[in-house]
Design a protein around this motif. Structure first.
Motif, PDB file in Angstrom:
ATOM      1  N   LYS A  56     -24.295   2.417  27.460  1.00 16.09           N
ATOM      2  CA  LYS A  56     -23.706   2.465  28.632  1.00 16.09           C
ATOM      3  C   LYS A  56     -22.998   1.128  29.043  1.00 16.09           C
ATOM      4  CE  LYS A  56     -25.522   6.558  30.255  1.00 16.09           C
ATOM      5  NZ  LYS A  56     -24.759   7.351  31.148  1.00 16.09           N
ATOM      6  N   GLN A  57     -22.932   0.341  28.262  1.00 16.43           N
ATOM      7  CA  GLN A  57     -22.378  -1.063  28.543  1.00 16.43           C
ATOM      8  C   GLN A  57     -23.104  -1.439  30.115  1.00 16.43           C
ATOM      9  OE1 GLN A  57     -18.151  -0.343  27.432  1.00 16.43           O
ATOM     10  NE2 GLN A  57     -18.379  -2.182  26.753  1.00 16.43           N
ATOM     11  N   LEU A  58     -24.515  -1.493  30.051  1.00 11.28           N
ATOM     12  CA  LEU A  58     -24.969  -1.659  31.596  1.00 11.28           C
ATOM     13  C   LEU A  58     -25.858  -2.837  31.331  1.00 11.28           C
ATOM     14  CD1 LEU A  58     -24.869  -0.175  34.285  1.00 11.28           C
ATOM     15  CD2 LEU A  58     -27.199   0.406  33.632  1.00 11.28           C
ATOM     16  N   GLY A  59     -25.640  -3.734  32.216  1.00 12.73           N
ATOM     17  CA  GLY A  59     -26.665  -4.914  32.023  1.00 12.73           C
ATOM     18  C   GLY A  59     -28.189  -4.456  32.404  1.00 12.73           C
ATOM     19  N   LEU A  79     -28.711  -4.907  28.126  1.00 10.97           N
ATOM     20  CA  LEU A  79     -30.168  -5.317  28.185  1.00 10.97           C
ATOM     21  C   LEU A  79     -30.510  -6.687  27.477  1.00 10.97           C
ATOM     22  CD1 LEU A  79     -32.651  -3.649  29.861  1.00 10.97           C
ATOM     23  CD2 LEU A  79     -33.476  -3.275  27.677  1.00 10.97           C
ATOM     24  N   VAL A  80     -31.325  -7.669  28.360  1.00 12.70           N
ATOM     25  CA  VAL A  80     -31.735  -8.949  27.622  1.00 12.70           C
ATOM     26  C   VAL A  80     -33.239  -8.721  27.922  1.00 12.70           C
ATOM     27  CG1 VAL A  80     -29.681 -10.040  27.667  1.00 12.70           C
ATOM     28  CG2 VAL A  80     -31.465 -10.248  29.411  1.00 12.70           C
ATOM     29  N   TYR A  81     -34.041  -9.362  26.793  1.00 13.16           N
ATOM     30  CA  TYR A  81     -35.512  -9.303  26.772  1.00 13.16           C
ATOM     31  C   TYR A  81     -35.967 -10.853  26.783  1.00 13.16           C
ATOM     32  CZ  TYR A  81     -40.423  -8.771  25.636  1.00 13.16           C
ATOM     33  OH  TYR A  81     -41.799  -8.811  25.781  1.00 13.16           O
ATOM     34  N   GLY A  82     -36.341 -11.058  28.158  1.00 13.67           N
ATOM     35  CA  GLY A  82     -36.802 -12.550  28.352  1.00 13.67           C
ATOM     36  C   GLY A  82     -35.851 -13.271  29.294  1.00 13.67           C
ATOM     37  N   LYS A 102     -27.938 -11.862  37.822  1.00 10.39           N
ATOM     38  CA  LYS A 102     -27.320 -11.864  36.482  1.00 10.39           C
ATOM     39  C   LYS A 102     -27.275 -10.785  35.844  1.00 10.39           C
ATOM     40  CE  LYS A 102     -27.596 -16.606  35.542  1.00 10.39           C
ATOM     41  NZ  LYS A 102     -26.481 -17.295  34.958  1.00 10.39           N
ATOM     42  N   VAL A 103     -27.937  -9.602  35.844  1.00 11.19           N
ATOM     43  CA  VAL A 103     -27.613  -8.571  35.247  1.00 11.19           C
ATOM     44  C   VAL A 103     -26.253  -7.860  35.567  1.00 11.19           C
ATOM     45  CG1 VAL A 103     -30.050  -7.911  34.862  1.00 11.19           C
ATOM     46  CG2 VAL A 103     -28.933  -7.042  37.012  1.00 11.19           C
ATOM     47  N   MET A 104     -25.840  -8.173  36.926  1.00 11.95           N
ATOM     48  CA  MET A 104     -24.525  -7.756  37.201  1.00 11.95           C
ATOM     49  C   MET A 104     -23.558  -8.002  36.329  1.00 11.95           C
ATOM     50  SD  MET A 104     -25.349  -5.869  39.925  1.00 11.95           S
ATOM     51  CE  MET A 104     -23.700  -5.555  40.646  1.00 11.95           C
ATOM     52  N   THR A 105     -23.681  -9.249  35.697  1.00  8.94           N
ATOM     53  CA  THR A 105     -22.688  -9.841  34.703  1.00  8.94           C
ATOM     54  C   THR A 105     -22.965  -9.268  33.503  1.00  8.94           C
ATOM     55  OG1 THR A 105     -23.884 -11.882  34.527  1.00  8.94           O
ATOM     56  CG2 THR A 105     -22.537 -11.855  36.462  1.00  8.94           C
ATOM     57  N   LEU A 106     -24.026  -8.895  33.097  1.00 12.49           N
ATOM     58  CA  LEU A 106     -24.140  -8.543  31.605  1.00 12.49           C
ATOM     59  C   LEU A 106     -23.535  -7.053  31.357  1.00 12.49           C
ATOM     60  CD1 LEU A 106     -28.017  -9.658  31.507  1.00 12.49           C
ATOM     61  CD2 LEU A 106     -25.785 -10.821  30.781  1.00 12.49           C
ATOM     62  N   ALA A 134     -33.298   4.687  35.035  1.00 12.72           N
ATOM     63  CA  ALA A 134     -32.477   3.732  35.318  1.00 12.72           C
ATOM     64  C   ALA A 134     -31.153   3.497  34.791  1.00 12.72           C
ATOM     65  CB  ALA A 134     -32.943   2.537  35.752  1.00 12.72           C
ATOM     66  N   ILE A 135     -31.184   3.352  33.281  1.00 16.38           N
ATOM     67  CA  ILE A 135     -30.109   3.095  32.585  1.00 16.38           C
ATOM     68  C   ILE A 135     -29.263   4.462  32.529  1.00 16.38           C
ATOM     69  CG2 ILE A 135     -28.959   2.401  30.352  1.00 16.38           C
ATOM     70  CD1 ILE A 135     -31.950   0.832  29.830  1.00 16.38           C
ATOM     71  N   GLU A 136     -30.062   5.427  32.362  1.00 13.25           N
ATOM     72  CA  GLU A 136     -29.188   6.758  32.065  1.00 13.25           C
ATOM     73  C   GLU A 136     -28.617   6.911  33.562  1.00 13.25           C
ATOM     74  OE1 GLU A 136     -32.151   9.272  31.172  1.00 13.25           O
ATOM     75  OE2 GLU A 136     -32.005   9.152  29.125  1.00 13.25           O
ATOM     76  N   ASN A 137     -28.851   6.461  34.510  1.00 13.74           N
ATOM     77  CA  ASN A 137     -28.135   6.785  35.956  1.00 13.74           C
ATOM     78  C   ASN A 137     -27.491   5.666  36.340  1.00 13.74           C
ATOM     79  OD1 ASN A 137     -29.151   9.658  36.944  1.00 13.74           O
ATOM     80  ND2 ASN A 137     -30.876   8.742  35.863  1.00 13.74           N
ATOM     81  N   GLY A 138     -27.094   4.662  35.566  1.00 15.43           N
ATOM     82  CA  GLY A 138     -26.143   3.549  35.899  1.00 15.43           C
ATOM     83  C   GLY A 138     -26.867   2.466  36.877  1.00 15.43           C
ATOM     84  N   PHE A 139     -28.346   2.530  36.970  1.00 18.20           N
ATOM     85  CA  PHE A 139     -28.816   1.309  37.901  1.00 18.20           C
ATOM     86  C   PHE A 139     -29.349   0.309  36.733  1.00 18.20           C
ATOM     87  CE2 PHE A 139     -30.459   5.386  40.027  1.00 18.20           C
ATOM     88  CZ  PHE A 139     -29.422   5.528  40.672  1.00 18.20           C
ATOM     89  N   ARG A 140     -28.990  -0.904  36.824  1.00 14.60           N
ATOM     90  CA  ARG A 140     -29.447  -1.954  36.181  1.00 14.60           C
ATOM     91  C   ARG A 140     -30.758  -2.367  36.136  1.00 14.60           C
ATOM     92  NH1 ARG A 140     -24.643  -2.410  38.375  1.00 14.60           N
ATOM     93  NH2 ARG A 140     -22.694  -2.744  37.181  1.00 14.60           N
ATOM     94  N   PRO A 141     -31.611  -2.170  35.068  1.00 10.04           N
ATOM     95  CA  PRO A 141     -33.154  -2.294  35.622  1.00 10.04           C
ATOM     96  C   PRO A 141     -33.522  -3.871  35.388  1.00 10.04           C
ATOM     97  CG  PRO A 141     -32.704  -1.749  33.127  1.00 10.04           C
ATOM     98  CD  PRO A 141     -31.180  -1.625  33.834  1.00 10.04           C
TER      99      PRO A 141
END
Lengths: 254, 254, 254, 254
Positions: free
Chosen positions: C107-110, C246-249, C239-243, C78-85
């Protein structure tokens, strides 16, 4: 083995009753009744569409979860044919109940008509009434899902009525109390205060809180699922075998 | 060792503060103030009847549990003389607080004015406000002894105000709900419902109940005794040593 | 509109996630993934059986409720393809999490990996940890249905761990207390006591009870239904759209 | 007017009893007894130092809050002289109780020996026993201040004993449950689980929690102050006037 007939076996309560009978080794389902059924048997049990065809069948108990209009005729029919009725309804008139009682006494046949089969709720009301004899200071909080339209709940009002039979009217709280926002002190039932909470996630819950000098007593019932009614039905089926007339209300069997 | 002066040491809160200081090995009581005192010392601590005589004394913190009228002058005096004020009152005007804040900034001196020293109650309000961001469906039940005159309690209203800062107004319950007995659904505060229970035996209790699909979150504070305020005073005394200006509200130190 | 892919859409959590997306007007379900699916579309949404076929599809978020083994590969893909997991699992190793985090930063991906999506439970733990700073005397009661095999519950142990990070170990209760019946004082976790209740009818409930001089603070979470997790998933998707990593928790998004 | 003697009037319970009698217009305090008293009267009531001097005095009820050793002689003396005893003690042997009962029957004189005068606690035990007939799945949580040495509390054990009289032994929880930390599932009393919480701020509290399919019933007693015992003493004083023999246990008067 207690042999059981179930009328209204396709409804929500009837379906739960069928499962309850199957899961209890001391009960046997011998027939089910539904006027609109297309099939002739259900899990090996014969389906009847006309109650007249049940005359003469060997059965001990008639569980009825049909509509009030039908249920009355069913209950009368059951008693006349020697099947002890266990009926869940709030819809019978006092005249109907008196008539069915007389009929059962005449036949010396046990039976139960219960507006509420939740043993926990019935115990709560009984305990609340007893505690109120010693603790006249009492308030009730009932909490339900936020789709419920009436407040307070029927059970809360019923509980307050039962308490008021043993507790002289008494205004709860100090005489010159002031509601800074109207309604804060809840509904007034002979001086008792009833509070209704409505929130998503909740199902059906009730707390009766007694207070006295230096102590408090709280009784709480939580109802999460209709399956809880089946304990009361099961108890009813077994208890009516030992009675020689109809009783109204599960509390008389507890 | 933090050296402490206590003004109003004979009142209920002042007496508790004296005990709190004596029981904490990191605090030393160096003076107490009471304009009407007849004695000159109390448990080995000098009693002053005129605050002017405290000018120049070596002390770090000024705990004040006097009346609001006096407390304002006391707080001003304390800051001017380098004693960090820890003041429990709800009676200061916004102008007075602003003036005292400016004075403390000028002196770069820490201080605390707190309408509520109960850490538990302050935490409850903070948590309730945070939870309301995610769970906008919320009702408040506060339960007090039956001599309390106002309903809802000040704390319940304060809690609702804090919640309303983060929660858009929203009418709790179904739109066509009906109160079978007036008041059942409690006080309406921007659609939140507040319920006030009054019973003997109770002291001061509050529940904030949040509901959402399939879950509930309940926050409850029980206050049994005024001694609970002393944890907040103790915390305040220690925290003001690390501040360089006055703060209003214990929540800013938690 | 946030465009969403759901992997594992046929499982219990996946099904709930599909419904959640359909019910939110700001979300659009653009694809679902299941390697064993026979159909090609589900409620108008194309079904994919191979994630490779999702490369290049226009989507913002990848919700994953598959098994841990598969979920790791999915998240990386997902991350490699630009989908925020947005991934619900407790099964990733610390190495795996570190690797996925580095990839997302690159990737600067949330994104979000959450062992627990119940907002109420996560808030409870956060509040408990904060309260423990001021109230080191604390016990935990968790109550579950009577089919649960492990005691204390994972959430209770997690809560105790979080509390122990801010609370020095402290033996709760008097030093010479005696258990008249072994186990009465519960499980000992750095001196905190954990109690596990198992009863039919219960679902999943937890109380954290703090006590101090003259007061008490109780935090309770009731979980009645898995649907409650979906509020957390919904929050995560937005929220991941604004990050930008990745965050854990889930707690980091509250 | 019921004329009352109080033995042990200077102790904590005795003092509370004196106040209770003064505050009830239907009761009159005619004498108090204390072998070590220096004074001859207390608030206008004559003080006796030797019970022999009370022979022939006009009184109806003998309230006794002395030590068990003395209390036995007192109770015997009271019955022999026509004073109905109301005695709070747990210290009498079965032989002593039998002897006092026989004596009271011989004199046809009412009386009460009660190990527990808290009406709320006695009602809780009675209700718990009744509920256990229908809900055999039950756990008990008792919560006390953190200076209490024994766990579970005597009341919790007494409650479990009463429940076990109507509930066949039944191991609560799933058969292969595992305690990840020893003690998590509490004390085992015939399969019931008892949990003891100890925290500062708490006084004496007990919850009996019943669970069944789809429902729960919780009974809770909160004891905040010893003054709560006086409601039971007051009830006892009035009820013994209507009895013709001694009873053991307040529950027989509720």
């Amino acid at each position: 083995m207690i042999k059981v007939i179930i009328a209204g076996f396709k409804g929500r309560m009837g379906t739960a009753a069928v499962n309850m009978v199957f899961e209890d080794d001391t009960l046997a389902l011998v027939a089910v009744l539904d006027p609109f059924a297309q099939e002739t048997s259900f899990k090996g049990v014969p389906i009847f569409t006309d109650k007249a065809d049940l005359v003469g069948i060997s059965a001990d108990v008639w569980i009825d979860f049909t509509q009030p209009s039908v249920a009355y005729e069913h209950t009368k029919f059951a008693i006349e044919n020697g099947f002890r009725p266990v009926v869940g309804t709030t819809g019978f008139s006092e005249t109907q109940i008196a008539e069915l009682l007389a009929l059962s006494e005449n036949k010396q046949l046990g039976g139960l008509i219960a507006p509420n089969f939740a043993i926990g709720a019935v115990l709560l009301m009984e305990f609340a009434q007893k505690a109120a004899k010693f603790f006249p200071d009492v308030e009730i909080i009932e909490l339900h899902h936020d789709k419920k339209k009436d407040a307070p709940s029927g059970t809360a009002i019923k509980t307050a009525e039962l308490i008021s039979k043993v507790r002289p009217a008494k205004r709860q709280g100090v005489s010159d109390e002031t509601e800074m926002i109207s309604g804060a002190r809840g509904a007034d039932f002979e001086g008792m205060r009833l509070h209704s909470v409505r929130l998503p996630g909740l199902v059906a819950h009730q707390e009766v809180i007694f207070g006295a000098n230096g102590e408090g007593l709280t009784l709480r019932h939580d109802s999460y699922d209709r399956i809880s009614f089946m304990s009361g039905v099961n108890l009813g089926v077994k208890k009516v075998m030992t009675l020689d007339k109809l009783v109204y209300g599960l509390e008389h069997l507890l």
